[in-house]
Write an enzyme that holds these catalytic residues in place. Structure first.
Site, PDB file in Angstrom:
ATOM      1  N   ARG A  36     141.494  31.539 110.535  1.00  0.00           N
ATOM      2  CA  ARG A  36     141.745  31.983 109.005  1.00  0.00           C
ATOM      3  C   ARG A  36     143.482  32.141 109.627  1.00  0.00           C
ATOM      4  NH1 ARG A  36     137.705  36.616 107.711  1.00  0.00           N
ATOM      5  NH2 ARG A  36     137.117  35.323 105.993  1.00  0.00           N
ATOM      6  N   LYS A 199     119.022  36.647 103.373  1.00  0.00           N
ATOM      7  CA  LYS A 199     118.670  37.655 101.443  1.00  0.00           C
ATOM      8  C   LYS A 199     118.410  36.539 100.873  1.00  0.00           C
ATOM      9  CE  LYS A 199     119.286  41.793 100.745  1.00  0.00           C
ATOM     10  NZ  LYS A 199     120.068  43.453 100.545  1.00  0.00           N
ATOM     11  N   GLY A 348     130.057  32.818 106.125  1.00  0.00           N
ATOM     12  CA  GLY A 348     130.918  33.052 107.763  1.00  0.00           C
ATOM     13  C   GLY A 348     129.877  32.685 108.131  1.00  0.00           C
ATOM     14  N   GLY A 371     131.616  34.300 100.413  1.00  0.00           N
ATOM     15  CA  GLY A 371     131.259  34.715  99.132  1.00  0.00           C
ATOM     16  C   GLY A 371     132.159  33.941  97.735  1.00  0.00           C
TER      17      GLY A 371
HETATM   18  P1  AMP Z   1     123.771  35.729 105.737  1.00  0.00           P
HETATM   19  O1  AMP Z   1     124.738  36.523 105.456  1.00  0.00           O
HETATM   20  O2  AMP Z   1     122.738  35.563 104.838  1.00  0.00           O
HETATM   21  O3  AMP Z   1     124.250  33.831 105.372  1.00  0.00           O
HETATM   22  O4  AMP Z   1     123.101  35.919 107.195  1.00  0.00           O
HETATM   23  C1  AMP Z   1     123.083  35.560 107.873  1.00  0.00           C
HETATM   24  C2  AMP Z   1     122.163  35.875 109.287  1.00  0.00           C
HETATM   25  O5  AMP Z   1     120.690  35.694 108.802  1.00  0.00           O
HETATM   26  C3  AMP Z   1     122.711  35.752 110.517  1.00  0.00           C
HETATM   27  O6  AMP Z   1     123.121  36.587 110.777  1.00  0.00           O
HETATM   28  C4  AMP Z   1     121.293  35.567 111.076  1.00  0.00           C
HETATM   29  O7  AMP Z   1     120.450  35.606 112.464  1.00  0.00           O
HETATM   30  C5  AMP Z   1     120.557  36.229 110.005  1.00  0.00           C
HETATM   31  N1  AMP Z   1     118.766  35.234 110.257  1.00  0.00           N
HETATM   32  C6  AMP Z   1     118.683  34.443 110.060  1.00  0.00           C
HETATM   33  N2  AMP Z   1     117.642  33.913 110.168  1.00  0.00           N
HETATM   34  C7  AMP Z   1     117.077  34.368 109.999  1.00  0.00           C
HETATM   35  C8  AMP Z   1     115.490  35.271 110.651  1.00  0.00           C
HETATM   36  N3  AMP Z   1     114.773  34.144 110.951  1.00  0.00           N
HETATM   37  N4  AMP Z   1     115.105  36.797 110.431  1.00  0.00           N
HETATM   38  C9  AMP Z   1     116.452  37.205 111.123  1.00  0.00           C
HETATM   39  N5  AMP Z   1     117.218  36.861 110.722  1.00  0.00           N
HETATM   40  C10 AMP Z   1     117.381  36.168 110.829  1.00  0.00           C
END
Ligand code: AMP
Length: 392
Positions: A36, A199, A348, A371
């Protein structure tokens, strides 16, 4: 109206106040990833080369929640900047004090870094008096903090009140917005988006917006399981909640099978940390959980991506932090890097995967704001950008 860039400003001899995103990760008081700051250096160097008289830098670091927290001091940032610029960088004791103004009157002072803005609750409260006090440090305001542009905080929002026609975008902020505008307003077709991560609820609005504009939308990561469940597939013990299944059902209904592309197999484990095996088909076996997309899915996504002329990627395809579960994410990273398409990666985790792969240079744009980039895609504007363009 286009953003006014610092390249259009008359800077010679001016006192410049500039907001950056120096919110770097720290480990034992050391910067563990300086990206950054490195990305801010071109703007800082440009300003110095224009013969400005003083440069006051501002940033937040971490979440001190309005209280002074020595662990979140910008001291390591001041040291790093001084090293990179080969100039003295004076860190102030506090962002707001008469001492700062006095310091700026000294002939010998050139570059000042204000201590963490978020030590003051007024920063996140978008405090008017706080913004006004900050504005006293410069004749020209520069915002180069894309990662904070979606926040209505004093140093990126209300501060613009005090710089009518004297507020400019830094080089990084301008590049971020130009790239996002390409995706938003004139994407070359086929336009394909890949959305992964954990999520649905965090990215639901972006997915809905994208479904209008894209030709294909690939889903990966834990994001995929609520969709599969909503379609009646078994997902074993994979990460999933009822709320996300509801959201997924609505998206599937709106899409009518046209644009969404879901995994057709998975890498699965009985216990987190175990070596993964491949699921037999789209269903995940009882007692197992999905941790990455499977080889058939990788091949299918790669095949479809070949024809893309614009690609947006946000969120990993699996738990890529563990190298055993990173194949889906890394394979897509390599595929996108090798394509002749405009490619933008944001968020990120996907950005850190791209950096890990060593292929960042092969992407058209690697966004610094997860974000902020999602919110810009969703709304077509951000508070900090709006304020910079039109004032408050
Ligand atoms: P996000 O912040 O929504 O982009 O989520 C990123 C996180 O999702 C990372 O830390 C990944 O380890 C987690 N992630 C991705 N695929 C999976 C999965 N199949 N099961 C659990 N966590 C996951």
């Amino acid at each position: 109206m286009a953003l006014k860039s610092i390249t259009e400003a008359d800077l010679k001899g001016k006192k410049v106040l500039a907001r950056f995103d120096f919110n770097v990760p720290l480990k034992n008081g050391q910067i563990s990833d300086s990206s950054r700051i490195d990305l801010a250096l071109p703007t800082i160097r440009f300003l110095l080369e224009q013969g400005i008289s003083k440069l006051t830098l501002m940033s937040h670091l971490g979440r001190p929640k309005g209280k002074v927290n020595p662990d979140l001091s910008l001291e390591p940032v001041a040291d790093y900047l001084a090293n990179q610029l080969n100039e003295e960088v004076i860190l102030t004791e506090s962002a707001i004090s008469n001492g700062v103004k006095e310091l700026l009157t000294l002939k010998s002072t050139k570059i000042v870094l204000l201590e963490n803005l978020r030590f003051h609750p007024e920063e996140e409260q978008n405090g008017n008096e706080f913004a006004k006090s900050l504005s006293d440090y410069g004749e020209i305001y520069v915002n180069d903090a894309f990662g904070a542009a979606h926040r209505k905080h004093a140093s990126v929002y209300n501060i613009n009140k005090y710089f009518p026609n004297r507020a400019y975008a830094g080089l990084l902020l301008k590049a971020e917005i130009d790239s996002l505008n390409k995706i938003l307003h004139s994407p070359k077709k086929p336009f394909m988006a890949i959305i992964g991560g954990a999520k649905i609820s965090d990215k639901i609005k972006t997915i809905e917006k994208l479904l209008v504009n894209v030709d294909k939308l690939f889903i990966g990561g834990a994001m995929a399981y609520p969709f599969l469940k909503a379609k009646g597939q078994s997902i074993g013990n994979s990460l999933c909640n009822e709320e996300d299944i509801k959201l997924a059902k609505n998206i599937l209904k709106a899409d009518k099978g046209k644009k969404l592309v879901l995994p057709i197999d998975h890498m699965i484990v009985e216990k987190f940390g175990a070596k993964p095996i491949t699921s037999k088909n789209t269903d995940i076996e009882e007692g197992y959980m999905g941790i990455d997309i499977g080889p058939k899915t990788i091949a299918h996504y790669q095949d479809l991506l070949k024809s893309a002329k614009t690609i947006l990627w946000n969120g990993p395809m699996g738990v890529f932090e563990n190298p055993d579960y990173a194949k889906g994410t890394m394979s897509l990273c390599e595929t996108i890097a090798g394509l002749d398409a405009f490619s933008l990666v944001g968020g990120g985790d996907s950005v850190s995967a791209v950096n890990k792969s060593g292929l960042a240079q092969k992407f058209s744009h690697v966004s610094t704001g997860g974000g902020a980039s999602l919110e810009y895609i969703e709304k077509g504007e951000l508070p900090g950008i709006q304020a910079l363009k039109f004032g408050v």
